[in-house]
Design an enzyme around this catalytic site. Sequence first.
Site, PDB file in Angstrom:
ATOM      1  N   GLN A 140     -70.646  57.443  24.170  1.00  0.00           N
ATOM      2  CA  GLN A 140     -71.311  58.596  24.798  1.00  0.00           C
ATOM      3  C   GLN A 140     -70.572  59.095  26.041  1.00  0.00           C
ATOM      4  OE1 GLN A 140     -75.346  57.306  25.676  1.00  0.00           O
ATOM      5  NE2 GLN A 140     -74.783  56.342  27.612  1.00  0.00           N
ATOM      6  N   ASP A 142     -67.465  52.545  11.404  1.00  0.00           N
ATOM      7  CA  ASP A 142     -68.401  52.486  12.525  1.00  0.00           C
ATOM      8  C   ASP A 142     -69.815  52.230  12.011  1.00  0.00           C
ATOM      9  OD1 ASP A 142     -69.913  53.054  14.887  1.00  0.00           O
ATOM     10  OD2 ASP A 142     -68.209  54.231  15.612  1.00  0.00           O
ATOM     11  N   HIS A 190     -67.079  50.326  15.591  1.00  0.00           N
ATOM     12  CA  HIS A 190     -67.147  51.116  16.818  1.00  0.00           C
ATOM     13  C   HIS A 190     -66.282  50.532  17.945  1.00  0.00           C
ATOM     14  CE1 HIS A 190     -68.955  54.266  19.118  1.00  0.00           C
ATOM     15  NE2 HIS A 190     -69.504  53.464  19.994  1.00  0.00           N
TER      16      HIS A 190
END
Length: 299
Positions: free
Chosen positions: A106, A225, A281
């Site tokens: 993020q 991911d 990820h």
Amino acid sequence: MMKLLIVMLLFVNICYSEPAKPTPIVLWHGMGDTCCFPYSLGHLTEYLKMKIPGVYVNSLKIGESTMEEMENSFFMSPNKQIEYACDVISNDPRLKDGFNAIGFSQGSQFLRALIQRCGHKIGAVKNLISMGGQHQGVYGLPHCGALQRESCDYARKLLNYAAYYSWVQKALVQATYWHDPLNEELYKVHSEFLSDVNNEVSINKTYIDNLSNLEHFVMVKFENDTMVQPKETEWFSFYEPGQAKKIITLQESDIYLQDRLGLKKMDEAGKLVFLSQPGDHLRFTEKWFFEKIMKPYLL
Ligand SMILES: *[C@@H]1O[C@H](CO)[C@@H](O)[C@H](O)[C@H]1NC(C)=O
Ligand SMILES: *[C@@H]1O[C@H](CO)[C@@H](O)[C@H](O)[C@H]1NC(C)=O
Ligand SMILES: *[C@@H]1O[C@H](CO)[C@@H](O)[C@H](O)[C@H]1NC(C)=O
């Protein structure tokens, strides 16, 4: 005599000119992480300093303590986080001549928002590297890895039931980039962060101008991911509106076709770079990072 003096001055100038300083680097960590954990960005900071002697690295610290930083990554509105980062960066004299920016998860979309919203206050950003960022938001939060399990479970429950409630938008970071493809209108109207940053509601030309100033916007997608849903959001792609199976590419989406954010022009100018990396990820090796990111964009 005059000529000689000029030649001498030139000579002195050459001898005393400082060696070119490497371009500084700003890092922005992901959810449940901090600026400096030794197994995470702390390690990367050391690695960057080792490989690029003399480089200045500012790994953004959003909060006073480690605990506060981790909590803020769940509970401090991205809009506030971006203002906070804008202040930190514009007050850091070592960044005033510009820098490269690397976002993690993020932190990637937050850095992009920072460039779009705060570009007039900070030095020019050369390259934005997005490591597994969620530029079209997420529709699902399968898990958060090993970090902050309680906050993560709480976040997931809220997202599934009430992402667009105003109090949830205000209370939970991940709700502000929750993108429900079955309810595009709800997303556009109620998302307090991402739909604005993506110029979904109205078009803010400053966003376009500032983003377009980048030399490169590099998006790294992690092919396997399991944390980001859908993983194609890491390449600014998403579900085709109205359903949650079929993915359309950035180039097929309205944001691109209508060029709402200047991405089409950037793409045509060769400024968008799409990299993919096998693995889960944020899993990458130093060798990969050196070859694919550092050599082309940071050195
Ligand atoms: C566009 O974004 C800039 C930078 O964040 C902001 O100052 C400005 O008010 C915005 N314009 C509109 C019309 O929202
Ligand atoms: C950001 O956009 C504003 C408004 O178009 C412009 O004045 C400013 O120079 C831009 N800043 C950068 C760093 O691109
Ligand atoms: C990872 O993803 C790639 C591309 O989707 C796929 O070809 C590969 O089989 C996957 N690997 C694993 C271990 O799941």
